[in-house]
Design a protein around this motif. Structure first.
Motif, PDB file in Angstrom:
ATOM      1  N   SER A   1     -56.027  23.244  25.272  1.00 22.65           N
ATOM      2  CA  SER A   1     -56.577  23.355  24.194  1.00 22.65           C
ATOM      3  C   SER A   1     -56.632  22.318  22.975  1.00 22.65           C
ATOM      4  CB  SER A   1     -55.909  24.737  23.547  1.00 22.65           C
ATOM      5  OG  SER A   1     -54.412  24.334  23.252  1.00 22.65           O
ATOM      6  N   THR A   2     -56.257  21.049  23.348  1.00 23.20           N
ATOM      7  CA  THR A   2     -56.057  20.000  22.424  1.00 23.20           C
ATOM      8  C   THR A   2     -57.341  19.299  22.403  1.00 23.20           C
ATOM      9  OG1 THR A   2     -53.534  19.546  23.149  1.00 23.20           O
ATOM     10  CG2 THR A   2     -54.715  17.720  22.059  1.00 23.20           C
ATOM     11  N   ILE A   3     -57.974  18.920  21.158  1.00 23.73           N
ATOM     12  CA  ILE A   3     -59.191  18.488  21.067  1.00 23.73           C
ATOM     13  C   ILE A   3     -59.022  16.987  20.864  1.00 23.73           C
ATOM     14  CG2 ILE A   3     -61.214  18.269  19.537  1.00 23.73           C
ATOM     15  CD1 ILE A   3     -60.756  21.428  18.824  1.00 23.73           C
ATOM     16  N   ASP A   4     -60.092  16.012  21.415  1.00 21.90           N
ATOM     17  CA  ASP A   4     -60.218  14.739  21.345  1.00 21.90           C
ATOM     18  C   ASP A   4     -58.895  13.821  21.649  1.00 21.90           C
ATOM     19  OD1 ASP A   4     -62.761  15.305  18.743  1.00 21.90           O
ATOM     20  OD2 ASP A   4     -62.868  15.175  20.973  1.00 21.90           O
ATOM     21  N   ASN A   5     -58.216  14.674  22.421  1.00 24.38           N
ATOM     22  CA  ASN A   5     -56.786  13.544  22.547  1.00 24.38           C
ATOM     23  C   ASN A   5     -57.173  12.523  23.925  1.00 24.38           C
ATOM     24  OD1 ASN A   5     -57.132  15.985  24.412  1.00 24.38           O
ATOM     25  ND2 ASN A   5     -54.861  15.739  25.179  1.00 24.38           N
ATOM     26  N   ILE A   6     -58.155  12.676  24.510  1.00 22.31           N
ATOM     27  CA  ILE A   6     -58.480  11.559  25.622  1.00 22.31           C
ATOM     28  C   ILE A   6     -59.854  11.221  25.689  1.00 22.31           C
ATOM     29  CG2 ILE A   6     -58.469  11.110  27.992  1.00 22.31           C
ATOM     30  CD1 ILE A   6     -56.203  13.461  28.390  1.00 22.31           C
ATOM     31  N   PRO A   7     -60.445  10.345  24.808  1.00 23.99           N
ATOM     32  CA  PRO A   7     -61.875  10.079  24.675  1.00 23.99           C
ATOM     33  C   PRO A   7     -62.271   9.185  25.720  1.00 23.99           C
ATOM     34  CG  PRO A   7     -60.346   8.567  23.358  1.00 23.99           C
ATOM     35  CD  PRO A   7     -59.687   9.701  23.880  1.00 23.99           C
ATOM     36  N   LEU A   8     -62.259   9.818  27.137  1.00 21.91           N
ATOM     37  CA  LEU A   8     -62.844   9.089  28.058  1.00 21.91           C
ATOM     38  C   LEU A   8     -64.107   9.988  28.580  1.00 21.91           C
ATOM     39  CD1 LEU A   8     -59.592   8.550  30.040  1.00 21.91           C
ATOM     40  CD2 LEU A   8     -60.979   6.743  28.583  1.00 21.91           C
ATOM     41  N   ILE A   9     -64.985   9.179  29.455  1.00 27.38           N
ATOM     42  CA  ILE A   9     -66.198   9.561  29.926  1.00 27.38           C
ATOM     43  C   ILE A   9     -66.059   9.743  31.234  1.00 27.38           C
ATOM     44  CG2 ILE A   9     -68.585   9.711  30.046  1.00 27.38           C
ATOM     45  CD1 ILE A   9     -68.274  10.246  27.135  1.00 27.38           C
ATOM     46  N   PRO A  10     -65.626  10.647  32.113  1.00 27.00           N
ATOM     47  CA  PRO A  10     -65.511  10.763  33.823  1.00 27.00           C
ATOM     48  C   PRO A  10     -67.079  11.115  34.009  1.00 27.00           C
ATOM     49  CG  PRO A  10     -63.860  12.069  32.872  1.00 27.00           C
ATOM     50  CD  PRO A  10     -64.753  11.746  31.577  1.00 27.00           C
ATOM     51  N   TYR A  11     -67.711  10.314  35.321  1.00 27.73           N
ATOM     52  CA  TYR A  11     -68.918  10.968  35.820  1.00 27.73           C
ATOM     53  C   TYR A  11     -68.802  10.964  37.116  1.00 27.73           C
ATOM     54  CZ  TYR A  11     -70.038   6.081  36.424  1.00 27.73           C
ATOM     55  OH  TYR A  11     -69.963   4.579  37.024  1.00 27.73           O
ATOM     56  N   PHE A  12     -69.678  11.726  37.795  1.00 25.56           N
ATOM     57  CA  PHE A  12     -69.619  12.078  39.267  1.00 25.56           C
ATOM     58  C   PHE A  12     -70.755  11.331  40.107  1.00 25.56           C
ATOM     59  CE2 PHE A  12     -68.655  14.406  43.190  1.00 25.56           C
ATOM     60  CZ  PHE A  12     -69.744  14.932  43.474  1.00 25.56           C
ATOM     61  N   ILE A  13     -70.310  10.444  40.948  1.00 25.24           N
ATOM     62  CA  ILE A  13     -71.502   9.630  41.559  1.00 25.24           C
ATOM     63  C   ILE A  13     -71.047   9.342  43.049  1.00 25.24           C
ATOM     64  CG2 ILE A  13     -70.244   7.519  40.946  1.00 25.24           C
ATOM     65  CD1 ILE A  13     -73.147   6.221  40.473  1.00 25.24           C
ATOM     66  N   GLY A  14     -71.883   9.716  43.862  1.00 20.35           N
ATOM     67  CA  GLY A  14     -71.646   9.385  45.277  1.00 20.35           C
ATOM     68  C   GLY A  14     -70.570  10.236  45.755  1.00 20.35           C
ATOM     69  N   GLY A  15     -70.379  11.409  45.451  1.00 20.57           N
ATOM     70  CA  GLY A  15     -68.902  12.137  45.896  1.00 20.57           C
ATOM     71  C   GLY A  15     -67.817  11.806  45.262  1.00 20.57           C
ATOM     72  N   GLU A  16     -67.628  11.071  44.458  1.00 17.03           N
ATOM     73  CA  GLU A  16     -66.568  10.533  43.566  1.00 17.03           C
ATOM     74  C   GLU A  16     -66.637  10.821  42.040  1.00 17.03           C
ATOM     75  OE1 GLU A  16     -64.990   7.368  47.167  1.00 17.03           O
ATOM     76  OE2 GLU A  16     -66.071   6.807  45.292  1.00 17.03           O
ATOM     77  N   ILE A  17     -65.434  11.083  41.458  1.00 18.61           N
ATOM     78  CA  ILE A  17     -65.528  11.011  39.870  1.00 18.61           C
ATOM     79  C   ILE A  17     -65.033   9.526  39.503  1.00 18.61           C
ATOM     80  CG2 ILE A  17     -64.974  12.091  37.844  1.00 18.61           C
ATOM     81  CD1 ILE A  17     -64.654  14.637  39.247  1.00 18.61           C
ATOM     82  N   LYS A  18     -65.558   8.814  38.877  1.00 19.99           N
ATOM     83  CA  LYS A  18     -65.235   7.519  38.084  1.00 19.99           C
ATOM     84  C   LYS A  18     -65.293   7.744  36.753  1.00 19.99           C
ATOM     85  CE  LYS A  18     -66.527   4.952  42.313  1.00 19.99           C
ATOM     86  NZ  LYS A  18     -65.121   4.706  42.516  1.00 19.99           N
ATOM     87  N   LEU A  19     -64.604   6.730  35.922  1.00 19.47           N
ATOM     88  CA  LEU A  19     -64.702   6.477  34.701  1.00 19.47           C
ATOM     89  C   LEU A  19     -65.800   5.716  34.052  1.00 19.47           C
ATOM     90  CD1 LEU A  19     -61.219   5.917  32.835  1.00 19.47           C
ATOM     91  CD2 LEU A  19     -62.871   7.846  32.625  1.00 19.47           C
ATOM     92  N   LEU A  20     -66.642   6.136  33.084  1.00 24.32           N
ATOM     93  CA  LEU A  20     -67.591   5.216  32.478  1.00 24.32           C
ATOM     94  C   LEU A  20     -66.930   4.120  31.748  1.00 24.32           C
ATOM     95  CD1 LEU A  20     -70.755   4.664  31.804  1.00 24.32           C
ATOM     96  CD2 LEU A  20     -70.203   6.253  29.726  1.00 24.32           C
ATOM     97  N   VAL A  21     -67.256   2.883  31.971  1.00 23.33           N
ATOM     98  CA  VAL A  21     -66.791   1.967  31.172  1.00 23.33           C
ATOM     99  C   VAL A  21     -67.562   1.431  30.303  1.00 23.33           C
ATOM    100  CG1 VAL A  21     -65.574  -0.541  31.476  1.00 23.33           C
ATOM    101  CG2 VAL A  21     -65.421   1.443  33.538  1.00 23.33           C
ATOM    102  N   GLU A  22     -67.322   1.385  28.841  1.00 25.66           N
ATOM    103  CA  GLU A  22     -68.194   1.052  27.796  1.00 25.66           C
ATOM    104  C   GLU A  22     -69.197  -0.083  28.013  1.00 25.66           C
ATOM    105  OE1 GLU A  22     -67.386   4.242  25.858  1.00 25.66           O
ATOM    106  OE2 GLU A  22     -69.042   3.017  25.026  1.00 25.66           O
ATOM    107  N   GLU A  23     -68.667  -1.293  28.434  1.00 22.85           N
ATOM    108  CA  GLU A  23     -69.444  -2.559  28.619  1.00 22.85           C
ATOM    109  C   GLU A  23     -70.283  -2.189  29.395  1.00 22.85           C
ATOM    110  OE1 GLU A  23     -65.461  -3.479  30.479  1.00 22.85           O
ATOM    111  OE2 GLU A  23     -66.080  -2.535  28.418  1.00 22.85           O
ATOM    112  N   ASN A  24     -70.348  -1.570  30.292  1.00 18.39           N
ATOM    113  CA  ASN A  24     -71.297  -1.135  31.698  1.00 18.39           C
ATOM    114  C   ASN A  24     -72.337  -0.364  31.110  1.00 18.39           C
ATOM    115  OD1 ASN A  24     -69.533  -2.850  33.092  1.00 18.39           O
ATOM    116  ND2 ASN A  24     -68.791  -0.840  34.365  1.00 18.39           N
ATOM    117  N   LYS A  25     -72.224   0.304  29.754  1.00 15.97           N
ATOM    118  CA  LYS A  25     -73.024   1.449  29.380  1.00 15.97           C
ATOM    119  C   LYS A  25     -74.455   0.764  28.838  1.00 15.97           C
ATOM    120  CE  LYS A  25     -72.297   4.109  25.630  1.00 15.97           C
ATOM    121  NZ  LYS A  25     -71.470   5.546  25.246  1.00 15.97           N
TER     122      LYS A  25
END
Ligand code: MLT
Length: 249
Positions: free
Chosen positions: A220-244
């Motif tokens: 129930s904690t809001i915004d304590n982990i400002p990360l963007i996980p995304y699902f690609i090719g069967g795996e969830i990885k982290l979106l890395v800002e500079e790659n955006k």
């Protein structure tokens, strides 16, 4: 930019998501755990649709750096390394590891969205970060609330409403529909005290009965982990800002 909410993964078949941008929410507890796993240094998370597949997958994948994780009826599965409590996912246990994750609703909802152009993982823990990123993507969005055994659940729908509210604050001309407007109303009613809402919702009561009440604090904690996980090719990885890139990845 249209925003739609799918109240149960069972409402549409897998091909519905083809070429769509999708967000999966399962705040109690699968997507909250995925955020915690990445915050604790997990290499990737592999969501699976069955315990059998999890077992088979773990045997010959990722050079033995894998952990079998997840729950059945909220409890850790026999033979697995971890359950589905965020507190278990500490850096010393999971840093650099591949997490193979099976859960009753959340992991299945992610796998079901596999034909999407992009699948993002959201919970209250990364709410604002995800809203910013989706507006940056500037494309129609399908939000899947994982629900409970294929049925509507309150906590995921309120998280979806909270996410849409944040997106509207960034882009006021979002195109909403009845289900998205209904989620905004639920968030207006319950969103001022997420912890209380989670303690009183059906799955929250079940977690308490099963001695897992402390998980509600984290989920129930809001915004304590400002990360963007995304699902690609069967795996969830982290979106890395500079790659955006300029637009959606
Ligand atoms: C789920 O996928 O249904 C949930 O994550 C179950 C739970 O963790 O209690």
């Amino acid at each position: 930019m249209k925003v739609n909410i799918i109240l149960s993964p069972n409402n549409v078949d897998d091909l519905y998501y083809t070429a769509k941008t999708t967000v999966v929410i399962d705040v109690l507890r699968a997507t909250s755990v995925i955020l915690k796993a990445f915050d604790s240094g997990a290499k990737e998370v592999v969501p699976v649709g069955s315990i059998d597949f999890a077992m088979k997958f773990s045997v010959n994948a990722h050079g033995g750096q894998t952990l079998l994780c997840g729950e059945r009826n909220t409890q850790m599965i026999e033979g697995f390394d971890l359950g589905n409590s965020p507190a278990e996912y500490t850096e010393d246990k999971i840093g650099g590891k591949t997490i193979i994750l099976f859960t009753t609703n959340g992991s299945k909802a992610i796998v079901k969205a596999k034909y999407s152009k992009r699948v993002y993982i959201a919970s209250f823990n990364n709410l604002s970060k995800m809203a910013e990123h989706l507006i940056h993507c500037d494309t129609d969005i399908e939000i899947i609330t994982s629900g409970a055994h294929g049925v509507f659940c309150l906590e995921d729908t309120i998280c979806a409403g909270a996410l849409v509210k944040k997106m509207k604050e960034l882009k006021s001309d979002l195109e909403l529909n009845d289900v998205t407007n209904a989620s905004l109303v639920l968030n207006e009613k319950f969103g001022h005290d997420i912890n209380k809402m989670m303690r009183e919702c059906e799955h929250g009561v079940l977690l308490k009965e099963n001695g897992l009440e402390s998980d509600i604090e984290f989920c129930s904690t809001i915004d304590n982990i400002p990360l963007i996980p995304y699902f690609i090719g069967g795996e969830i990885k982290l979106l890395v800002e500079e790659n955006k890139p300029n637009n959606e990845i």
